[in-house]
Design an enzyme around this catalytic site. Sequence first.
Site, PDB file in Angstrom:
ATOM      1  CD  GLU A  89      -2.126   2.117   1.386  1.00  0.00           C
ATOM      2  OE1 GLU A  89      -2.584   3.029   0.706  1.00  0.00           O
ATOM      3  OE2 GLU A  89      -1.439   2.608   2.556  1.00  0.00           O
ATOM      4  CG  ASP A 112      -7.129   4.961  -7.487  1.00  0.00           C
ATOM      5  OD1 ASP A 112      -6.818   4.922  -8.987  1.00  0.00           O
ATOM      6  OD2 ASP A 112      -7.195   3.984  -6.701  1.00  0.00           O
ATOM      7  CE  LYS A 116     -19.821   8.494  -6.152  1.00  0.00           C
ATOM      8  NZ  LYS A 116     -20.181   7.091  -6.144  1.00  0.00           N
ATOM      9  CG  ASP A 148      -7.561  12.617 -15.386  1.00  0.00           C
ATOM     10  OD1 ASP A 148      -6.829  12.198 -14.485  1.00  0.00           O
ATOM     11  OD2 ASP A 148      -8.507  12.331 -15.781  1.00  0.00           O
TER      12      ASP A 148
HETATM   13  C1  LIG Z   1      -4.913   5.328 -12.232  1.00  0.00           C
HETATM   14  S1  LIG Z   1      -3.664   4.044 -12.052  1.00  0.00           S
HETATM   15  C2  LIG Z   1      -2.117   5.006 -12.516  1.00  0.00           C
HETATM   16  C3  LIG Z   1      -1.014   3.904 -12.947  1.00  0.00           C
HETATM   17  C4  LIG Z   1       0.234   4.653 -13.275  1.00  0.00           C
HETATM   18  N1  LIG Z   1       0.981   5.708 -12.569  1.00  0.00           N
HETATM   19  C5  LIG Z   1      -0.055   5.457 -14.873  1.00  0.00           C
HETATM   20  O1  LIG Z   1      -0.125   6.637 -14.775  1.00  0.00           O
HETATM   21  O2  LIG Z   1      -0.313   4.648 -15.853  1.00  0.00           O
HETATM   22  C6  LIG Z   1      -3.301   4.107 -10.361  1.00  0.00           C
HETATM   23  C7  LIG Z   1      -2.578   2.803  -9.833  1.00  0.00           C
HETATM   24  O3  LIG Z   1      -2.295   2.991  -8.347  1.00  0.00           O
HETATM   25  C8  LIG Z   1      -2.584   1.751  -7.837  1.00  0.00           C
HETATM   26  N2  LIG Z   1      -3.092   1.890  -6.507  1.00  0.00           N
HETATM   27  C9  LIG Z   1      -4.213   2.673  -6.249  1.00  0.00           C
HETATM   28  N3  LIG Z   1      -4.035   3.074  -4.834  1.00  0.00           N
HETATM   29  C10 LIG Z   1      -3.046   2.386  -4.353  1.00  0.00           C
HETATM   30  C11 LIG Z   1      -2.400   2.146  -3.093  1.00  0.00           C
HETATM   31  N4  LIG Z   1      -3.305   2.711  -1.936  1.00  0.00           N
HETATM   32  N5  LIG Z   1      -1.407   1.672  -2.697  1.00  0.00           N
HETATM   33  C12 LIG Z   1      -0.668   1.050  -3.907  1.00  0.00           C
HETATM   34  N6  LIG Z   1      -1.224   1.389  -5.293  1.00  0.00           N
HETATM   35  C13 LIG Z   1      -2.232   1.902  -5.124  1.00  0.00           C
HETATM   36  C14 LIG Z   1      -3.810   1.194  -8.582  1.00  0.00           C
HETATM   37  O4  LIG Z   1      -3.727  -0.269  -8.505  1.00  0.00           O
HETATM   38  C15 LIG Z   1      -3.440   1.420 -10.057  1.00  0.00           C
HETATM   39  O5  LIG Z   1      -2.484   0.449 -10.624  1.00  0.00           O
END
Ligand SMILES: C[S@@+](CC[C@H](N)C(=O)[O-])C[C@H]1O[C@@H](n2cnc3c(N)ncnc32)[C@H](O)[C@@H]1O
Length: 207
Positions: A89, A112, A116, A148
Site C-alpha cells: 500500500e 486515484d 466524490k 487529469d
Molecule cells: C490510475 S492508475 C495509474 C497507474 C500509473 N501510475 C499510470 O499513470 O499509468 C493508479 C494505480 O495505483 C494503484 N493504487 C491505487 N491505490 C493504491 C494504494 N493505496 N497503494 C498502492 N497502489 C495503489 C492502482 O492499483 C493503479 O495501478
Amino acid sequence: MKLIPRPAEPGEFLPENYFCRLSPGELFTQEAPLEVDLGSGDGSFALAMARQFPDRNFLAVERLLGRVRKTCKRATEAGLPNLRVLRLEARYTVEWLLPHASVSRLHLLFPDPWPKARHHRRRLINAEFLCALSKVLVPGGDFLFKTDHEGYFAWATDELALSEHLHFISWGDESGELSEYPRTDFEAQWLAEGRFVHKLRAQNLAG
Ligand SMILES: C[S@@+](CC[C@H](N)C(=O)[O-])C[C@H]1O[C@@H](n2cnc3c(N)ncnc32)[C@H](O)[C@@H]1O
C-alpha cells in the site's frame, strides 16, 4: 496457524520485516540515487525510466498482484537490475517502510482521484502524507505529481501550499531535465481523449 509467504517474483522486493523501516542498501546492491514510482500500474513508466537511467535505482510500488507480476516479468525480460517492484500500500510504504532521507525523486502519477466529496479523505495527498514524504526524500529531493483530475490537482496544490518542507518549483520547459520524462499508460490514454494533464513539482527543503 503459520502463514507461508508467497514466493517473490523475479525482480520483486519482499521485505523481510514489514514492521520496521528498511535500511538503506537493503533494496539494491548498486549504490545509486533512488526514485520511487508510487502506484506504478503495469510499470511502463518505471521500466522506461530504468532503461533510460541505468545509473539510478527505481522502486515501483503497486498494490495489485497482477500488475506487480506484469512489471516484474517485463523488468526481467529487459534485464533491468536497477528496477524492483514492491507490492504494498502506497501510504504505508512512505509512512512506515522507506528509509528516511533515501529517495531522490518520488513520482505520483495519475493516482486515484476519489472524486466524490465523501471519499476525499481517501486521497493519498494530505498533511500526514506530505510530512512523511518530506522525511523520506533527501534534502533537495523532488516530488513529481500528475493528474487529469482538476479537483484533485487543486486539492494537492492547497495541501502542498501548507507544507512546511515541500516547496513548489517549476516543472521546467521542453529542454529541461524532465524533457525525457516518459508518458505513463494513463497519461497516453487521457491525452488521446483530449483531456488536460495537470502537473506539479515540489522540492524538499527539510534536512
Ligand atoms: C490510475 S492508475 C495509474 C497507474 C500509473 N501510475 C499510470 O499513470 O499509468 C493508479 C494505480 O495505483 C494503484 N493504487 C491505487 N491505490 C493504491 C494504494 N493505496 N497503494 C498502492 N497502489 C495503489 C492502482 O492499483 C493503479 O495501478
